[in-house]
Motif scaffolding. Sequence first.
Motif, mmCIF file in Angstrom:
data_model
loop_
_atom_site.group_PDB
_atom_site.id
_atom_site.type_symbol
_atom_site.label_atom_id
_atom_site.label_comp_id
_atom_site.label_asym_id
_atom_site.label_seq_id
_atom_site.Cartn_x
_atom_site.Cartn_y
_atom_site.Cartn_z
ATOM 1 N N UNK A 1 19.753 10.041 -2.063
ATOM 2 C CA UNK A 1 18.909 11.121 -2.559
ATOM 3 C C UNK A 1 17.668 11.193 -1.672
ATOM 4 N N UNK A 2 17.308 12.399 -1.306
ATOM 5 C CA UNK A 2 16.089 12.581 -0.510
ATOM 6 C C UNK A 2 14.924 12.883 -1.427
ATOM 7 N N UNK A 3 13.882 12.057 -1.304
ATOM 8 C CA UNK A 3 12.651 12.289 -2.054
ATOM 9 C C UNK A 3 11.838 13.306 -1.272
ATOM 10 N N UNK A 4 11.469 14.383 -1.901
ATOM 11 C CA UNK A 4 10.766 15.455 -1.202
ATOM 12 C C UNK A 4 9.269 15.252 -1.159
ATOM 13 N N UNK A 5 8.551 16.380 -1.258
ATOM 14 C CA UNK A 5 7.093 16.371 -1.210
ATOM 15 C C UNK A 5 6.633 15.800 0.135
ATOM 16 N N UNK B 1 0.823 -1.199 0.000
ATOM 17 C CA UNK B 1 0.000 0.000 0.000
ATOM 18 C C UNK B 1 0.866 1.261 0.000
ATOM 19 N N UNK B 2 1.937 1.256 0.805
ATOM 20 C CA UNK B 2 2.829 2.418 0.821
ATOM 21 C C UNK B 2 3.492 2.600 -0.543
ATOM 22 N N UNK B 3 3.883 1.490 -1.155
ATOM 23 C CA UNK B 3 4.453 1.564 -2.501
ATOM 24 C C UNK B 3 3.471 2.166 -3.487
ATOM 25 N N UNK B 4 2.207 1.776 -3.398
ATOM 26 C CA UNK B 4 1.176 2.330 -4.281
ATOM 27 C C UNK B 4 1.001 3.828 -4.052
ATOM 28 N N UNK B 5 1.065 4.239 -2.796
ATOM 29 C CA UNK B 5 0.961 5.671 -2.484
ATOM 30 C C UNK B 5 2.073 6.459 -3.166
ATOM 31 N N UNK B 6 3.284 5.915 -3.119
ATOM 32 C CA UNK B 6 4.421 6.593 -3.754
ATOM 33 C C UNK B 6 4.271 6.613 -5.275
ATOM 34 N N UNK B 7 3.921 5.471 -5.837
ATOM 35 C CA UNK B 7 3.803 5.375 -7.303
ATOM 36 C C UNK B 7 2.776 6.354 -7.847
ATOM 37 N N UNK B 8 1.726 6.570 -7.081
ATOM 38 C CA UNK B 8 0.650 7.447 -7.570
ATOM 39 C C UNK B 8 0.920 8.925 -7.308
ATOM 40 N N UNK B 9 2.072 9.231 -6.715
ATOM 41 C CA UNK B 9 2.352 10.620 -6.329
ATOM 42 C C UNK B 9 3.339 11.341 -7.254
ATOM 43 N N UNK C 1 12.426 11.299 -10.433
ATOM 44 C CA UNK C 1 12.191 9.865 -10.602
ATOM 45 C C UNK C 1 12.680 9.027 -9.418
ATOM 46 N N UNK C 2 13.313 9.681 -8.484
ATOM 47 C CA UNK C 2 13.709 8.948 -7.274
ATOM 48 C C UNK C 2 12.488 8.438 -6.494
ATOM 49 N N UNK C 3 11.322 9.052 -6.759
ATOM 50 C CA UNK C 3 10.083 8.608 -6.101
ATOM 51 C C UNK C 3 9.780 7.155 -6.447
ATOM 52 N N UNK C 4 10.164 6.735 -7.682
ATOM 53 C CA UNK C 4 9.914 5.353 -8.093
ATOM 54 C C UNK C 4 10.866 4.383 -7.380
ATOM 55 N N UNK C 5 12.034 4.885 -7.025
ATOM 56 C CA UNK C 5 12.958 4.061 -6.229
ATOM 57 C C UNK C 5 12.359 3.828 -4.843
ATOM 58 N N UNK C 6 11.748 4.889 -4.279
ATOM 59 C CA UNK C 6 11.095 4.751 -2.965
ATOM 60 C C UNK C 6 9.967 3.737 -3.044
ATOM 61 N N UNK C 7 9.185 3.801 -4.130
ATOM 62 C CA UNK C 7 8.081 2.849 -4.303
ATOM 63 C C UNK C 7 8.628 1.430 -4.448
ATOM 64 N N UNK C 8 9.707 1.291 -5.257
ATOM 65 C CA UNK C 8 10.326 -0.025 -5.467
ATOM 66 C C UNK C 8 10.752 -0.651 -4.138
ATOM 67 N N UNK C 9 11.345 0.149 -3.266
ATOM 68 C CA UNK C 9 11.824 -0.374 -1.987
ATOM 69 C C UNK C 9 10.677 -0.955 -1.148
ATOM 70 N N UNK D 1 3.137 12.697 -10.308
ATOM 71 C CA UNK D 1 2.701 13.940 -10.964
ATOM 72 C C UNK D 1 2.543 15.093 -9.971
ATOM 73 N N UNK D 2 2.093 14.800 -8.773
ATOM 74 C CA UNK D 2 1.895 15.877 -7.809
ATOM 75 C C UNK D 2 3.190 16.284 -7.115
ATOM 76 N N UNK D 3 4.179 15.400 -7.100
ATOM 77 C CA UNK D 3 5.419 15.688 -6.372
ATOM 78 C C UNK D 3 6.585 16.141 -7.273
ATOM 79 N N UNK D 4 6.514 15.880 -8.576
ATOM 80 C CA UNK D 4 7.640 16.240 -9.445
ATOM 81 C C UNK D 4 7.808 17.767 -9.505
#
Length: 438
Positions: A420-424, A355-363, A377-385, A365-368
């Motif tokens: 790398x720190x993912x923001x938003x 679920x947390x991965x899905x939250x990241x993957x869907x974010x 694109x580091x947000x996708x690394x966070x989702x992958x983890x 457009x709003x976080x870039x």
Amino acid sequence: MKMITKILGAAFFLSLAIGASAQNGWNWGEQVDIAKEKNVLYTDAKKAKNYKAALEPLNWLLENTPDLNPSIYINGIDIYEELAKKESDPAKKQEYIQKGLDLHDKRIENYPDDEADIIERKAIYGYSFYKKNKDKYFDVLQIFQKAFEMNGADMNRGALVAYMDMVYKNYLYKRLTDEEVINTYSGISEALSEQRKNASESERKKIDNSSDLVDRLLTATKVEISCDFVEEKLGPKLEGGEDVNMAKQIFRLMLKGKCIDSPLALRAAEVIQNDEPTYSVAKFLGQKNSQNENDEKAIEFFQEAASLTDDNVEKAEMYVSIARIQMKNGQKSTSRNSARRALSFDPSHKDAYKLIGDLYMSSFNECKEEKSQVNDRAIFIAAYNEYRKAGHSASMAAAKAQFPSIEDIFNENMEEGQSITVGCWINVTVALERRPAN
């Protein structure tokens, strides 16, 4: 069913022990002295447990002074009961049992005002001897049916359980239809529910035990439960009230009949939960309210369910359910908090990580920020983890396909493996990775 039979046996021998005080006045008939002598002879023999010796004077009284006093029937039934219990010859035993049954009828003939009480006692008497005799099941059932017609909710709770046992036994031999079984069950359950209303706390527990036995006997019949029947026959009895026993009856029937999507099932569960909160019913209410998009109530019930269990896996499940509702409503940070709360109870809960991965993957457009392909694109690394922790390979592959390219990393003077720190709202640190080459 052995346990039910055992409990029934204890309950009904206790019922048989209920005393009945004799009416005032004795009608000695025309042969007063003989009648008085016979009365002394049979009662003395009974006290001495010489039951056979009591028969001659007792039968004289029954023949010559049938309205002498109710005691000759009360004592006479006791005498024939004891003789039947001790008799080893089947034919003689049956004769004694029948004599006892006949005395109930004769007592009614002479004391018709007491018919309701006597017919209930006759049912209990017949049940005590015939509960294991399939040839007599229907005969006993008919006595119970008459007793219930006359007594209703005033019927002894033990007798009500025995009545349902006779329904169960007769259904096994195809002497009753599904509808007859359900209708009778409904009447018995309603009677117990009525008894519970004004009962003391200790009595309520006993009534609840009886209700549980009645429910289990219905389940044992394996009758087909109609949702329409429950809604039409029992639904109105719950309207405007908080009858817990009726609610339990409705809820169990609806579960058995797979009618759980009915609003009546929800109403019944709410009544039960209000009186006797449990994890399972709170979970049910949470799930149903969620399906009905009553999100606020759903979350309240899921939280209540979590508070009602000591099982950490169950607690985690409830917080994941809460997180899903919050994710649906776009409350991403709050949803992640709920998922992390779930992981605090069960660190191996894969659905929480997914679920947390899905939250990241869907974010994305709003976080870039569109300043750095790598940082965005580091947000996708966070989702992958998170997907990796969940062991969800398909989602891992989808996330990895969105990693920064090696060209992006090179052009921005970065290196694989650097932090790398993912923001938003996400605000997590990841190790830089490149997406696989095509």
